[in-house]
Scaffold this active site. Structure first.
Site, mmCIF file in Angstrom:
data_model
loop_
_atom_site.group_PDB
_atom_site.id
_atom_site.type_symbol
_atom_site.label_atom_id
_atom_site.label_comp_id
_atom_site.label_asym_id
_atom_site.label_seq_id
_atom_site.Cartn_x
_atom_site.Cartn_y
_atom_site.Cartn_z
ATOM 1 N N LEU A 102 49.185 25.172 -9.342
ATOM 2 C CA LEU A 102 49.771 23.932 -8.830
ATOM 3 C C LEU A 102 49.436 23.862 -7.343
ATOM 4 O O LEU A 102 49.489 24.886 -6.648
ATOM 5 C CB LEU A 102 51.293 23.937 -9.011
ATOM 6 C CG LEU A 102 51.822 23.783 -10.434
ATOM 7 C CD1 LEU A 102 53.314 24.070 -10.475
ATOM 8 C CD2 LEU A 102 51.540 22.384 -10.975
ATOM 9 N N ASP A 103 49.092 22.667 -6.858
ATOM 10 C CA ASP A 103 48.769 22.575 -5.438
ATOM 11 C C ASP A 103 50.029 22.762 -4.591
ATOM 12 O O ASP A 103 51.152 22.789 -5.097
ATOM 13 C CB ASP A 103 48.042 21.261 -5.115
ATOM 14 C CG ASP A 103 48.869 20.022 -5.440
ATOM 15 O OD1 ASP A 103 50.064 20.010 -5.143
ATOM 16 O OD2 ASP A 103 48.291 19.062 -5.982
ATOM 17 N N LYS A 104 49.816 22.914 -3.308
ATOM 18 C CA LYS A 104 50.903 23.259 -2.385
ATOM 19 C C LYS A 104 52.046 22.254 -2.432
ATOM 20 O O LYS A 104 53.226 22.626 -2.325
ATOM 21 C CB LYS A 104 50.336 23.359 -0.969
ATOM 22 C CG LYS A 104 51.307 23.875 0.075
ATOM 23 C CD LYS A 104 50.596 24.012 1.416
ATOM 24 C CE LYS A 104 51.565 24.468 2.496
ATOM 25 N NZ LYS A 104 50.888 24.607 3.811
ATOM 26 N N SER A 106 53.029 20.457 -4.967
ATOM 27 C CA SER A 106 53.621 20.299 -6.299
ATOM 28 C C SER A 106 54.588 21.432 -6.619
ATOM 29 O O SER A 106 54.552 22.494 -5.997
ATOM 30 C CB SER A 106 52.512 20.245 -7.359
ATOM 31 O OG SER A 106 51.642 19.158 -7.108
#
Length: 233
Positions: A102-104, A106
């Protein structure tokens, strides 16, 4: 140990998934008996395999953890100055890697493991595992926007161009939607929202395959049950 595929051996050591293991080999990070390995190599009993000049051996203790990732944390095993890392939330000495980053910005469900076989089954596109997300956007969602997400939108960025579509899309409030996808390229959902004129305010993953986030508190972890592991495998 019978002769096995090198990628599978690396994955069994808890280094990464088989797909990522191939890239390590291509990048000449792997040696077998002090020789730079090739992607076609196989490992025999008694062979010494090294990753970045450190001997690696198959993990005997398989670990399966689910984390409710908070926003603001990166999913990489590397640490960077002034950045928070998800591994700081986990008090385990074994090397683990994430399945489905998951990106930062999210939050939500992450699986951490040292089982490369599980990582392959959950991350490879051919298995079409469903991932479900709850997205809050900046405006009221229209029916035609949901229809476009279901039929597919063209994603273009500096590195890629592809057609992305949701398997399911359900509006739950005026500006909140649940979507299910069976793939997951970098920042794909944010690009999809943008393609239909919506800006993502928050993005939370709530399900991977049959595994749900449930009521696990933000920033907390739990070990998967035996049945959950069997179901995922």
């Amino acid at each position: 140990m019978r002769k096995i595929n090198l990628q599978k051996y690396i994955a069994s050591c808890g280094i990464c998934s088989r797909r990522k293991a191939e890239q390590l080999i291509i990048n000449q990070k792997i040696k077998i008996n002090e020789k730079i390995a090739k992607v076609t190599d196989r490992v025999n009993e008694g062979d010494v395999v090294k990753f970045s000049n450190k001997i690696i051996k198959p993990e005997k203790n398989k670990i399966y953890i689910v984390l409710n990732k908070p926003t603001g944390y990166t999913c990489t095993a590397k640490t960077f100055k002034n950045e928070k890392n998800i591994f700081s939330l986990i008090n385990i000495k074994e090397r683990l890697f994430t399945i489905g980053r998951l990106d930062k910005e999210s939050s939500g469900l992450l699986i951490l493991t040292n089982d490369g076989n599980l990582a392959l089954k959950l991350s490879h596109p051919r298995y079409k595992h469903e991932k479900k997300y709850e997205i809050t956007v900046d405006q009221k969602i229209k029916k035609e926007q949901i229809s476009r997400l279901l039929s597919g939108v063209l994603i273009k960025n500096e590195n890629d161009e592809y057609l992305a579509k949701t398997k399911k899309a359900e509006k739950i409030t005026d500006n909140k939607i649940l979507i299910t996808i069976t793939e997951g390229k970098k920042r794909q959902i944010r690009y999809m929202m943008e393609a239909v004129g919506l800006k993502t305010i928050s993005l939370k993953r709530i399900k991977i395959s049959g595994l749900s986030l449930g009521d696990l508190a933000l920033g907390k972890t739990r070990h998967l049950t035996k049945k959950e592991i069997e179901d995922l495998l």
